[in-house]
Design an enzyme around this catalytic site. Structure first.
Site, mmCIF file in Angstrom:
data_model
loop_
_atom_site.group_PDB
_atom_site.id
_atom_site.type_symbol
_atom_site.label_atom_id
_atom_site.label_comp_id
_atom_site.label_asym_id
_atom_site.label_seq_id
_atom_site.Cartn_x
_atom_site.Cartn_y
_atom_site.Cartn_z
ATOM 1 N N ASN A 165 0.837 -1.180 0.000
ATOM 2 C CA ASN A 165 0.000 0.000 0.000
ATOM 3 C C ASN A 165 0.885 1.248 0.000
ATOM 4 O OD1 ASN A 165 -2.347 1.673 0.361
ATOM 5 N ND2 ASN A 165 -3.355 -0.095 1.296
ATOM 6 N N HIS A 206 23.604 3.098 12.109
ATOM 7 C CA HIS A 206 24.703 4.036 12.331
ATOM 8 C C HIS A 206 25.415 3.698 13.630
ATOM 9 C CE1 HIS A 206 23.290 6.425 8.954
ATOM 10 N NE2 HIS A 206 22.075 6.177 9.402
ATOM 11 N N GLY A 245 0.100 -1.825 9.058
ATOM 12 C CA GLY A 245 0.398 -0.411 8.842
ATOM 13 C C GLY A 245 1.353 0.164 9.869
ATOM 14 N N ALA A 259 0.006 -3.850 13.340
ATOM 15 C CA ALA A 259 0.202 -2.436 13.026
ATOM 16 C C ALA A 259 0.973 -1.722 14.130
ATOM 17 C CB ALA A 259 -1.153 -1.758 12.823
ATOM 18 N N ARG A 265 1.518 -15.241 19.712
ATOM 19 C CA ARG A 265 1.062 -16.625 19.684
ATOM 20 C C ARG A 265 1.370 -17.235 18.324
ATOM 21 N NH1 ARG A 265 -3.810 -17.546 16.901
ATOM 22 N NH2 ARG A 265 -5.021 -15.679 16.460
#
Length: 184
Positions: free
Chosen positions: A83, A113, A140, A158, A181
């Site tokens: 997406n 870094h 997301g 998400a 789980r």
């Protein structure tokens, strides 16, 4: 050893090296072209994505905008979907399996870094490969950090920050992301 060879070997390197800088700029130009195309030009967009990436399966869909540091270090399998706002800092190899779905605003970051301030000020970085197995769903706003291996059939919830390996067939989420789980 060139800076590019050091990067591929997982050693500290200077990303401002002229070769690496030029290759990164070329990838950014290609991403700009892809992101500026009208949605009706899907075949053109896919052709540009094929030119950008190291490899990609025959069936894929990437919702713009997309951003890659180099492109050629990213290898994507069949039936891939991402997406909006996929960001891949592919200073090292990024391998994504078949049937992987990526939600909006996901970052896949191979670059890291130095913790030492003086070394960090020198401009060095290191890149560690990332592997995402087959049949995974990445939710997301997930951030996948350098060196992580996500096994087959995983769901990453998400908002997770994936700092370590996730075993196959696992539902994992959180900050830091942790297995919740097994998926059966």
């Amino acid at each position: 050893m060139t800076e590019k060879e050091k990067a591929r070997a997982g050693q500290w390197y200077f990303p401002a090296d002229q070769t690496l800088f030029s290759e990164c700029q070329l990838a950014k130009q290609r991403c700009f072209e892809i992101n500026q195309l009208h949605p009706k030009f899907l075949q053109k967009r896919n052709a540009l994505i094929r030119e950008l990436l190291g490899s990609v399966g025959t069936n894929f869909y990437m919702e713009p905008p997309i951003f890659f540091d180099y492109g050629y270090n990213t290898h994507i399998g069949e039936n891939f979907y991402s997406n909006h706002n996929l960001v891949v800092l592919d200073c090292a190899r990024v391998e994504i399996g078949d049937h992987v779905y990526i939600a909006p605003n996901v970052g896949i970051y191979t670059a890291t870094h130095p913790l030492d301030a003086a070394q960090r000020a020198s401009g060095q970085e290191k890149a560690l490969p990332i592997f995402i197995g087959n049949c995974c769903w990445i939710g997301g706003n997930v951030c996948v950090l350098p060196g992580v291996h996500i096994g087959d059939n995983c769901v990453i919830g998400a908002g997770s920050v994936v700092t370590r390996d996730i075993p196959a067939n696992t539902l994992a989420f959180g900050n830091p992301c942790r297995p919740i789980r097994k998926l059966t």
